[in-house]
Design a protein around this motif. Structure first.
Motif, PDB file in Angstrom:
ATOM      1  N   UNK A  18       0.890  -1.218  -0.002  1.00 61.08           N
ATOM      2  CA  UNK A  18       0.021   0.113  -0.013  1.00 61.08           C
ATOM      3  C   UNK A  18       0.750   1.083  -0.051  1.00 61.08           C
ATOM      4  N   UNK A  19       0.444   2.232  -0.782  1.00 65.18           N
ATOM      5  CA  UNK A  19       1.193   3.465  -0.849  1.00 65.18           C
ATOM      6  C   UNK A  19       1.033   4.293   0.193  1.00 65.18           C
ATOM      7  N   UNK A  20       2.006   4.902   1.018  1.00 63.53           N
ATOM      8  CA  UNK A  20       1.956   5.654   2.174  1.00 63.53           C
ATOM      9  C   UNK A  20       1.412   6.859   1.839  1.00 63.53           C
ATOM     10  N   UNK A  21       0.973   7.841   2.739  1.00 65.72           N
ATOM     11  CA  UNK A  21       0.460   9.238   2.465  1.00 65.72           C
ATOM     12  C   UNK A  21       1.727  10.096   2.438  1.00 65.72           C
ATOM     13  N   UNK A  22       1.629  11.122   1.504  1.00 70.15           N
ATOM     14  CA  UNK A  22       2.855  11.729   1.389  1.00 70.15           C
ATOM     15  C   UNK A  22       3.786  11.488   0.151  1.00 70.15           C
ATOM     16  N   UNK A  35      10.451   1.504   0.296  1.00 67.51           N
ATOM     17  CA  UNK A  35      10.500   2.834   0.794  1.00 67.51           C
ATOM     18  C   UNK A  35      11.510   3.155   0.945  1.00 67.51           C
ATOM     19  N   UNK A  36      11.857   4.668   1.230  1.00 70.46           N
ATOM     20  CA  UNK A  36      13.098   5.288   1.639  1.00 70.46           C
ATOM     21  C   UNK A  36      12.909   5.056   3.328  1.00 70.46           C
ATOM     22  N   UNK A  37      14.014   5.129   3.716  1.00 71.71           N
ATOM     23  CA  UNK A  37      13.920   5.321   5.387  1.00 71.71           C
ATOM     24  C   UNK A  37      13.338   6.254   5.961  1.00 71.71           C
ATOM     25  N   UNK A  38      13.347   7.411   5.437  1.00 70.69           N
ATOM     26  CA  UNK A  38      12.560   8.664   5.660  1.00 70.69           C
ATOM     27  C   UNK A  38      11.723   9.158   4.679  1.00 70.69           C
ATOM     28  N   UNK A  39      10.337   9.217   5.421  1.00 71.43           N
ATOM     29  CA  UNK A  39       9.375   9.901   4.317  1.00 71.43           C
ATOM     30  C   UNK A  39       9.036  11.407   5.220  1.00 71.43           C
ATOM     31  N   UNK A  40       9.245  12.086   4.301  1.00 66.56           N
ATOM     32  CA  UNK A  40       8.965  13.654   4.634  1.00 66.56           C
ATOM     33  C   UNK A  40       7.414  13.845   5.291  1.00 66.56           C
ATOM     34  N   UNK A  41       7.416  14.412   6.547  1.00 65.12           N
ATOM     35  CA  UNK A  41       6.156  14.658   7.145  1.00 65.12           C
ATOM     36  C   UNK A  41       5.918  15.961   7.415  1.00 65.12           C
ATOM     37  N   UNK A  42       6.580  16.938   7.031  1.00 64.03           N
ATOM     38  CA  UNK A  42       6.289  18.488   6.893  1.00 64.03           C
ATOM     39  C   UNK A  42       5.343  18.782   5.991  1.00 64.03           C
TER      40      UNK A  42
END
Length: 135
Positions: A18-22, A35-42
């Protein structure tokens, strides 16, 4: 061979991650599901500016150019409270000083191919075209 094809069609596929949000769909497909280890959440946008000052009012006003001799009237936008001044670029309209000769100096311009009338014509053309000639 047909039976092998039917078996391949009937085998259940593993569920797609499933594709994560953002993350955009195209970017997620390019990563191949890992996925990359860090997903931007700002948040993506800055906060809206809070403007407290009143907007400046502008008017369509006439102005004249003191550098022109024909007295033409032009229009432009200027602030409502501004007093009309002279055209700001009129100060750049500076003429060139063209040298002149006297009757005593003319004999010093000794050239048999030029007459006095031709020299006078040349100097009048210099004044008329402000020393600008196409060559």
């Amino acid at each position: 061979t047909q039976q092998a094809q039917k078996e391949r069609k009937n085998t259940p596929r593993p569920p797609a991650p499933k594709r994560p949000e953002g993350i955009a769909r195209e970017l997620f497909q390019l990563t191949g599901g890992s996925l990359p280890s860090l997903v931007p959440t700002t948040p993506a946008f800055k906060e809206k500016r809070k403007i407290t000052a009143k907007a400046t009012q502008w008017e369509w006003k006439p102005f004249s150019n003191s550098a022109r001799k024909d007295g033409a009237l032009f229009w432009h936008w200027s602030k409502k409270n501004e007093t009309p001044l002279d055209y700001p670029f009129a100060r750049f309209n500076v003429g060139t000083r063209i040298m002149e000769y006297t009757d005593a100096e003319f004999p010093l311009l000794d050239d048999d191919e030029w007459t006095r009338e031709e020299t006078d014509l040349l100097f009048s053309l210099l004044k008329q075209y402000n020393l600008r000639f196409l060559v």
